[in-house]
Structure formats: C-alpha cells, structure tokens
Design an enzyme around this catalytic site. Structure first.
Site, PDB file in Angstrom:
ATOM      1  CG  ASP A 101       3.086  -6.857   7.416  1.00 27.69           C
ATOM      2  OD1 ASP A 101       2.550  -6.531   6.338  1.00 27.69           O
ATOM      3  OD2 ASP A 101       2.481  -7.406   8.348  1.00 27.69           O
TER       4      ASP A 101
ATOM      5  CG  ASP B 188      -1.745  -0.120   7.837  1.00 24.43           C
ATOM      6  OD1 ASP B 188      -1.649  -1.176   7.198  1.00 24.43           O
ATOM      7  OD2 ASP B 188      -2.536   0.797   7.524  1.00 24.43           O
TER       8      ASP B 188
ATOM      9  NE  ARG C 232      -2.306  -4.828   6.763  1.00 24.16           N
ATOM     10  CZ  ARG C 232      -1.159  -5.362   6.406  1.00 24.16           C
ATOM     11  NH1 ARG C 232      -1.089  -6.093   5.333  1.00 24.16           N
ATOM     12  NH2 ARG C 232      -0.073  -5.162   7.075  1.00 24.16           N
TER      13      ARG C 232
ATOM     14  N   GLY D  58       0.846  -1.201   0.000  1.00 21.81           N
ATOM     15  CA  GLY D  58       0.000   0.000   0.000  1.00 21.81           C
ATOM     16  C   GLY D  58       0.878   1.246   0.000  1.00 21.81           C
TER      17      GLY D  58
ATOM     18  CG  ASP E 231       1.072  -2.620  10.389  1.00 16.19           C
ATOM     19  OD1 ASP E 231       0.279  -3.402   9.808  1.00 16.19           O
ATOM     20  OD2 ASP E 231       1.973  -1.976   9.796  1.00 16.19           O
TER      21      ASP E 231
ATOM     22  CB  THR F  67       2.732   0.752   6.003  1.00 11.63           C
ATOM     23  OG1 THR F  67       1.329   0.512   6.242  1.00 11.63           O
ATOM     24  CG2 THR F  67       3.487   0.502   7.303  1.00 11.63           C
TER      25      THR F  67
ATOM     26  NE  ARG G 152      -1.227  -4.853  -0.814  1.00 11.91           N
ATOM     27  CZ  ARG G 152      -1.932  -3.731  -0.711  1.00 11.91           C
ATOM     28  NH1 ARG G 152      -2.732  -3.383  -1.681  1.00 11.91           N
ATOM     29  NH2 ARG G 152      -1.832  -2.957   0.360  1.00 11.91           N
TER      30      ARG G 152
END
Ligand code: F6P
Length: 325
Positions: A106, A131, A175, A14, A133, A129, A75
C-alpha cells in the site's frame, strides 16, 4: 491503439516471494506486444536517481523461482516530496518511459497515486506484499509463500515445545494485519492466535491455558501477529507469565525469514497472471488501478480504494481456532 511504447517496471516496499515472477511476466508480456521495457532499480529511489536499464527476454530468465527482487527495492523518503517526484518524472521522460507497472504494497500504491495525480503517467499496481492486507485481491503476491514458511517454522518449534513441555509465544509478520498469523496458526494447530483485527482478552487466554494444563496438555503454541493490540509476543508472554506460571515459557520471533524463500507454485502463478494483466490493462488504456484476482476473476480496483480499505479477516477462520484446539 495504445500510444504506450515503453513501460517502466519496479518493485517497491517490503520485498515478497513472487515479485520476480511478476516482473518476469510483465517484461515478457510487454515484449510480446513489441513494447520496450525498462527495469527501474530500488523502487522510487532508483526512479529519482535514474537507475534504469532496458530489459530483454533474457533479463528475466531463471528468476521465476527466486525470492526477493532482481530490481532491488527500497523505501524512498525523497519520493514523498514533490521535488523528488518531479525529478522522478523527468527521469522517466529522459528514458522515454510512458507508463509504469508498480509491484508493491500500500505504501507503493500511495506513492503511485500521488505521482499520477501530479504527472501524466499511467500506472497499474500489482499487489506484492506478504501481509495480504491489500483491498481488491483475494491474495497478494508473497502471502502463500510466507504462510507456508511460517507454518514450517512453527511446526519445528512445536517439536521442541513438546520435548520440553513448554508454552511458546511465536510472533509472525503482517504489520497491522493478522492474515499470516491466522492461517499459519490454524495450519499448525496453535492453541491461540492473537491478531490485530480482534481485541485480545488476556484473562480469556489464561483461562484457556489453565484448562489445557488441567487436561494434561503439557505444551502449547500461541501465534502472535506483530501488530496485535497486546504489543507482540514479548509483551503478552510477560503478562501471561506474571499470572500463570505452570508452563515454562519461551518466545520466538520469526522475523524476516517470512520474506524470503523460493515462491510457492500458487505465488508464481498468481504473480505471473497479475504481471501479464497489468501490462494488458495499460495497453487497454487502464491507469491508476491495481490488478487483483477475486474468485478467480481479474479485477482492476482504483488505487485510492485499494489503499483506503483493508481486507477483512474471515470470522469463520477466527472461530475455528477455539473449536479445533
Ligand atoms: O510489509 C511487509 C513487512 O514484512 C511487514 O510484515 C513487516 O512489519 C515489515 O515489512 C518489516 O519492514 P522492514 O523489512 O523494513 O523491517
């Protein structure tokens, strides 16, 4: 002296605001060390298809303030196959690329791990990203811009919620992480923030909304992380609406607006720092690691750790929601 003469840089997964700033720093940092740089388009897919072009100082002019990524991203299902990765490796050889800077999340790092375990390619990852995360860095590239975008959008929704005495369930990205929801919820004074890291008690949420209604709070905001265990904004709004009908309920899904926009100063500086340190790390012989910034220090974390662990949400921030609203 490092034997690296040519580096390939790519963006994957992303997209995130700041990826261009990171790319710019990696390219210019390498050129400053007389290292040639190839830009690989469309992530791993472009690596397989040999879509690479030499980057110059000028190639990355005027992009630090641009969202998205000039190298595009994708992707790649083919890269999940050994055959695809072998083709990608042969493409790198064709262009004389002997190391990689991977800017992504990731999924990107899992691919890099697999690739560098099969082929002799030094890779350093930069956590790009929205996120936030990724383990091994306080903040990921794009997170600060995304939470500011979400905050500004929620502020706007709050205006119309107040005008109509409405209860809004606003879903944000992330996500399976709640970092965007948590900070944007606190920053907008949301009455509740639902995140995957904590189990959502619908009864408790309804009891809070009833208390607020009793004290004449006529409009409310509930920020819902898309990965929340209730199943997201539509699901929780239905559950609440079926049992508590005092508020006129509306739902807003912020969606991909959180992925775009001009990166904030914080993201531009973080991205530039990590892009540079990724190149310096390669030239110092580091490989199979992700470069991150923790408490203002540059830290190189093995990729297998970066992908295996998850950043924890700060419980103090979680508690603040109930204390402050
Ligand atoms: O990982 C970044 C992210 O924006 C997530 O927050 C979101 O769930 C996902 O990507 C959306 O993916 P896509 O852009 O492929 O729909």
């Amino acid at each position: 002296m490092s034997k690296i003469k040519t580096i390939g840089v790519f963006t994957s997964g992303g997209d995130a605001p700041g990826m261009n700033a990171c790319l710019r720093a990696a390219v210019r940092g390498a050129l400053k060390e007389n290292i040639e740089v190839y830009g690989i388009e469309h992530g791993y897919q472009g690596m397989i298809e040999g879509k690479m072009h030499k980057m110059t100082w000028k190639s990355v002019s005027g992009i630090i303030q641009q969202g998205g990524t000039i190298l595009k991203t994708a992707r790649s299902e083919r890269f999940r196959t050994k055959e695809g990765r072998a083709i990608a490796y042969s493409q790198l050889g064709h262009y004389g690329i002997d190391a990689l800077v991977a800017i992504g999340g990731d999924g990107t790092f899992k691919g890099a791990l697999e690739f560098s375990s099969e082929f002799d390619v030094p890779i350093i990852g930069c956590p790009g990203t929205i996120d936030n995360d990724i383990y091994g860095t306080d903040f990921t590239i794009g997170y600060d811009t995304a939470i500011n975008t979400a905050m500004q959008a929620i502020d706007k929704i709050k205006d119309t919620a107040n005008a109509h005495d409405r209860l809004f369930f606003i879903e944000v990205m992330g996500r399976d992480a709640g970092f965007i929801a948590l900070r944007s919820g606190i920053a907008t004074g949301a009455e509740a923030v639902l995140i995957p890291e904590t189990s959502t008690d619908v009864n408790r949420l309804i009891a809070k909304l009833e208390r607020l209604y009793q004290v004449k709070q006529r409009s409310c905001i509930v920020v819902v992380a898309e990965g929340d265990d209730t199943g997201g904004a539509f699901e929780i709004a239905k559950q609440v609406g079926n049992r508590f009908d005092k508020y006129d309920i509306r739902i807003s899904i912020l969606g991909h607006i959180q992925r775009g926009g001009s990166p904030t100063c914080m993201d531009r500086v973080l991205a530039s720092r990590l892009g540079l340190e990724a190149v310096h790390g390669l030239l110092k012989g580091k490989r199979g690691v992700m470069v991150g910034k923790i408490c203002h220090k540059i830290i190189y974390t093995p990729l297998e750790k970066a992908v295996k662990h998850h950043n924890e949400v700060n419980p103090v921030l979680v508690d603040m929601i109930d204390i402050l609203s």
